[in-house]
Motif scaffolding. Structure first.
Motif, PDB file in Angstrom:
ATOM      1  N   ILE A 183       0.921  -1.160  -0.048  1.00 57.40           N
ATOM      2  CA  ILE A 183      -0.114   0.054  -0.013  1.00 57.40           C
ATOM      3  C   ILE A 183       0.672   1.199  -0.018  1.00 57.40           C
ATOM      4  N   ILE A 184       1.994   1.278   0.954  1.00 56.96           N
ATOM      5  CA  ILE A 184       2.853   2.407   0.976  1.00 56.96           C
ATOM      6  C   ILE A 184       3.338   2.861  -0.540  1.00 56.96           C
ATOM      7  N   TRP A 185       3.921   1.817  -1.208  1.00 56.26           N
ATOM      8  CA  TRP A 185       4.624   2.147  -2.314  1.00 56.26           C
ATOM      9  C   TRP A 185       3.531   2.481  -3.332  1.00 56.26           C
ATOM     10  N   SER A 186       2.504   2.032  -3.446  1.00 51.40           N
ATOM     11  CA  SER A 186       1.088   2.485  -4.293  1.00 51.40           C
ATOM     12  C   SER A 186       0.863   3.723  -4.130  1.00 51.40           C
ATOM     13  N   LEU A 187       0.837   4.234  -2.630  1.00 48.90           N
ATOM     14  CA  LEU A 187       0.158   5.546  -2.393  1.00 48.90           C
ATOM     15  C   LEU A 187       1.423   6.591  -2.840  1.00 48.90           C
ATOM     16  N   LEU A 188       2.795   6.076  -2.814  1.00 48.09           N
ATOM     17  CA  LEU A 188       3.714   7.102  -3.324  1.00 48.09           C
ATOM     18  C   LEU A 188       3.741   7.185  -4.808  1.00 48.09           C
ATOM     19  N   THR A 189       3.654   6.086  -5.523  1.00 47.66           N
ATOM     20  CA  THR A 189       3.374   6.262  -7.015  1.00 47.66           C
ATOM     21  C   THR A 189       2.699   4.825  -7.430  1.00 47.66           C
ATOM     22  N   PRO A 190       1.481   5.006  -7.776  1.00 49.06           N
ATOM     23  CA  PRO A 190       0.557   4.005  -8.245  1.00 49.06           C
ATOM     24  C   PRO A 190       1.339   2.956  -9.255  1.00 49.06           C
ATOM     25  N   GLY A 191       1.371   1.761  -9.001  1.00 52.00           N
ATOM     26  CA  GLY A 191       2.066   0.991  -9.947  1.00 52.00           C
ATOM     27  C   GLY A 191       3.209   0.200  -9.143  1.00 52.00           C
ATOM     28  N   LEU A 192       4.028   0.933  -8.164  1.00 50.58           N
ATOM     29  CA  LEU A 192       5.083   0.352  -7.383  1.00 50.58           C
ATOM     30  C   LEU A 192       4.614  -0.654  -6.705  1.00 50.58           C
ATOM     31  N   GLY A 193       3.391  -0.743  -6.067  1.00 46.64           N
ATOM     32  CA  GLY A 193       3.014  -1.742  -5.265  1.00 46.64           C
ATOM     33  C   GLY A 193       2.800  -3.100  -5.924  1.00 46.64           C
ATOM     34  N   ASN A 194       2.233  -2.986  -7.080  1.00 50.90           N
ATOM     35  CA  ASN A 194       1.994  -4.202  -8.017  1.00 50.90           C
ATOM     36  C   ASN A 194       3.541  -4.683  -8.624  1.00 50.90           C
ATOM     37  N   LEU A 195       4.365  -3.718  -8.548  1.00 52.01           N
ATOM     38  CA  LEU A 195       5.997  -4.262  -8.855  1.00 52.01           C
ATOM     39  C   LEU A 195       6.495  -4.619  -7.591  1.00 52.01           C
ATOM     40  N   TYR A 196       6.101  -4.545  -6.428  1.00 51.47           N
ATOM     41  CA  TYR A 196       6.450  -4.965  -5.357  1.00 51.47           C
ATOM     42  C   TYR A 196       5.977  -6.516  -5.181  1.00 51.47           C
ATOM     43  N   VAL A 197       4.854  -6.856  -5.596  1.00 44.14           N
ATOM     44  CA  VAL A 197       4.398  -7.922  -5.457  1.00 44.14           C
ATOM     45  C   VAL A 197       4.403  -8.808  -6.861  1.00 44.14           C
ATOM     46  N   VAL A 256       3.950  -7.572 -13.171  1.00 44.32           N
ATOM     47  CA  VAL A 256       4.422  -6.657 -14.027  1.00 44.32           C
ATOM     48  C   VAL A 256       3.460  -6.127 -14.999  1.00 44.32           C
ATOM     49  N   LEU A 257       2.678  -7.061 -15.557  1.00 45.50           N
ATOM     50  CA  LEU A 257       1.488  -6.657 -16.534  1.00 45.50           C
ATOM     51  C   LEU A 257       0.675  -5.434 -15.814  1.00 45.50           C
ATOM     52  N   SER A 258       0.472  -5.585 -14.505  1.00 46.33           N
ATOM     53  CA  SER A 258      -0.390  -4.544 -13.635  1.00 46.33           C
ATOM     54  C   SER A 258       0.519  -3.419 -13.698  1.00 46.33           C
ATOM     55  N   VAL A 259       1.772  -3.469 -13.536  1.00 48.17           N
ATOM     56  CA  VAL A 259       2.301  -2.271 -13.343  1.00 48.17           C
ATOM     57  C   VAL A 259       2.420  -1.554 -14.830  1.00 48.17           C
ATOM     58  N   ILE A 260       2.477  -2.140 -15.809  1.00 52.25           N
ATOM     59  CA  ILE A 260       2.643  -1.580 -17.031  1.00 52.25           C
ATOM     60  C   ILE A 260       1.090  -0.678 -17.446  1.00 52.25           C
ATOM     61  N   PHE A 261      -0.064  -1.436 -17.133  1.00 47.30           N
ATOM     62  CA  PHE A 261      -1.364  -0.909 -17.195  1.00 47.30           C
ATOM     63  C   PHE A 261      -1.479   0.268 -16.011  1.00 47.30           C
ATOM     64  N   VAL A 262      -1.127   0.192 -14.901  1.00 47.32           N
ATOM     65  CA  VAL A 262      -1.528   1.475 -13.730  1.00 47.32           C
ATOM     66  C   VAL A 262      -0.479   2.207 -13.952  1.00 47.32           C
ATOM     67  N   LEU A 263       0.658   2.239 -14.089  1.00 41.48           N
ATOM     68  CA  LEU A 263       1.703   3.237 -14.227  1.00 41.48           C
ATOM     69  C   LEU A 263       1.494   4.083 -15.563  1.00 41.48           C
ATOM     70  N   THR A 264       1.150   3.356 -16.825  1.00 41.63           N
ATOM     71  CA  THR A 264       0.962   4.039 -17.871  1.00 41.63           C
ATOM     72  C   THR A 264      -0.120   4.948 -17.873  1.00 41.63           C
ATOM     73  N   TRP A 265      -1.169   4.532 -17.658  1.00 39.87           N
ATOM     74  CA  TRP A 265      -2.583   5.249 -17.263  1.00 39.87           C
ATOM     75  C   TRP A 265      -2.456   6.467 -16.237  1.00 39.87           C
ATOM     76  N   TRP A 266      -1.769   6.352 -15.148  1.00 37.67           N
ATOM     77  CA  TRP A 266      -1.407   7.019 -14.230  1.00 37.67           C
ATOM     78  C   TRP A 266      -0.646   8.181 -14.810  1.00 37.67           C
ATOM     79  N   LEU A 267       0.283   7.818 -15.600  1.00 31.81           N
ATOM     80  CA  LEU A 267       1.155   9.113 -16.223  1.00 31.81           C
ATOM     81  C   LEU A 267       0.362   9.799 -17.148  1.00 31.81           C
ATOM     82  N   ILE A 268      -0.479   9.211 -18.115  1.00 31.82           N
ATOM     83  CA  ILE A 268      -1.110   9.889 -18.952  1.00 31.82           C
ATOM     84  C   ILE A 268      -2.303  10.850 -18.485  1.00 31.82           C
ATOM     85  N   ILE A 269      -2.901  10.229 -17.467  1.00 27.29           N
ATOM     86  CA  ILE A 269      -4.073  10.748 -16.634  1.00 27.29           C
ATOM     87  C   ILE A 269      -3.306  12.394 -15.857  1.00 27.29           C
TER      88      ILE A 269
END
Length: 254
Positions: free
Chosen positions: A148-162, A165-178
């Motif tokens: 949770i802490i890593w996700s709150l710092l930057t969405p996608g990092l929490g998924n990278l921690y667990v 990687v596919l989740s990271v690509i989706f979440v982080l890409t859309w987070w950057l765009i939005i």
């Protein structure tokens, strides 16, 4: 010669790039996330291609219909402006996919729960192919709080921690765009230097209203993934110890 039955219901697939675990989910929770942001319900079920289609549809059609902008105007009491800003060419088309996202995520959750139950009756088989020349994925326990802490710092990092990687690509890409389209980080900078009015003026409501959904979902999904991964590891170790080390004559105490 006896007939060997192939086990087809895998509860976990461990690859060098991701860890996918089939576990019990509450259908209403998944459907709720599908309502919060179309595609998120399917994303939770690891149906990444379907989620990508629905999330892309949500962002594109919502923007063309100016739906978030209309919601923002309604929230600030400007109802007539909110109605006027809606594009009638796109809003009805948006509703159809929105309802489908909720219905289909609810339906799929029920079906996956059935497969989950059957798979565990079959000894919960798993497929592990966790090494490649460029990446290694080790099956180990994760701290849900850190996820949770890593996700709150930057969405996608929490998924990278667990290791999803596919989740990271989706979440982080859309987070950057939005966040880029919404001018979130320039607004944060202005807030830090005390320019509150400038921060308010620079935000783009049409894009900014996407931010709370994706931010909260990233934390929730990484937390659940870490919890379910830990549960699976406990069950996996228990099964391995029982099959390889426990005496077949051993009787479990009542």
């Amino acid at each position: 010669m006896g007939i060997q039955h192939e086990k087809k219901r895998y509860v976990a697939i461990l690859s060098p790039y991701t860890t996918s675990i089939l576990h019990y989910r509450k259908p209403f929770v998944v459907a709720w996330w599908g309502a919060v942001f179309p595609g998120f319900g399917h994303f939770m079920l690891s149906k990444y291609l379907t989620a990508f289609i629905l999330i892309t549809w949500e962002v594109v059609i919502n923007s063309l219909a100016h739906l978030n902008e209309a919601i923002y105007l309604s929230m600030t009491g400007r109802f007539e402006e909110g109605i006027a800003v809606l594009d009638q060419h796109w809003i009805i088309l948006y509703v159809c996919m929105y309802v489908f996202s909720i219905w289909d995520s609810y339906r799929l959750t029920i079906e996956m729960n059935k497969h989950y139950t059957l798979a565990y009756h079959e000894g919960f088989p798993l497929l592990i192919k966790n090494t490649s020349s460029i990446e290694i994925n080790v099956l180990d326990k994760k701290n849900p709080l850190l996820a949770i802490i890593w996700s709150l710092l930057t969405p996608g990092l929490g998924n990278l921690y667990v290791t999803r990687v596919l989740s990271v690509i989706f979440v982080l890409t859309w987070w950057l765009i939005i966040t880029y389209q919404a001018n979130v980080f320039p607004a944060i900078h202005m807030t830090l230097v005390g320019n509150f009015q400038g921060a308010t003026d620079i935000l783009v409501p049409q894009w900014f209203l996407f931010v709370p959904s994706i931010y909260c979902f990233a934390g929730y999904d990484s937390y659940v993934s870490a919890v379910e991964l830990n549960k699976f590891i406990d069950k996996y170790i228990s099964r391995e110890l029982k099959e390889k080390y426990q005496d077949i004559q051993f009787k479990m105490p009542i």
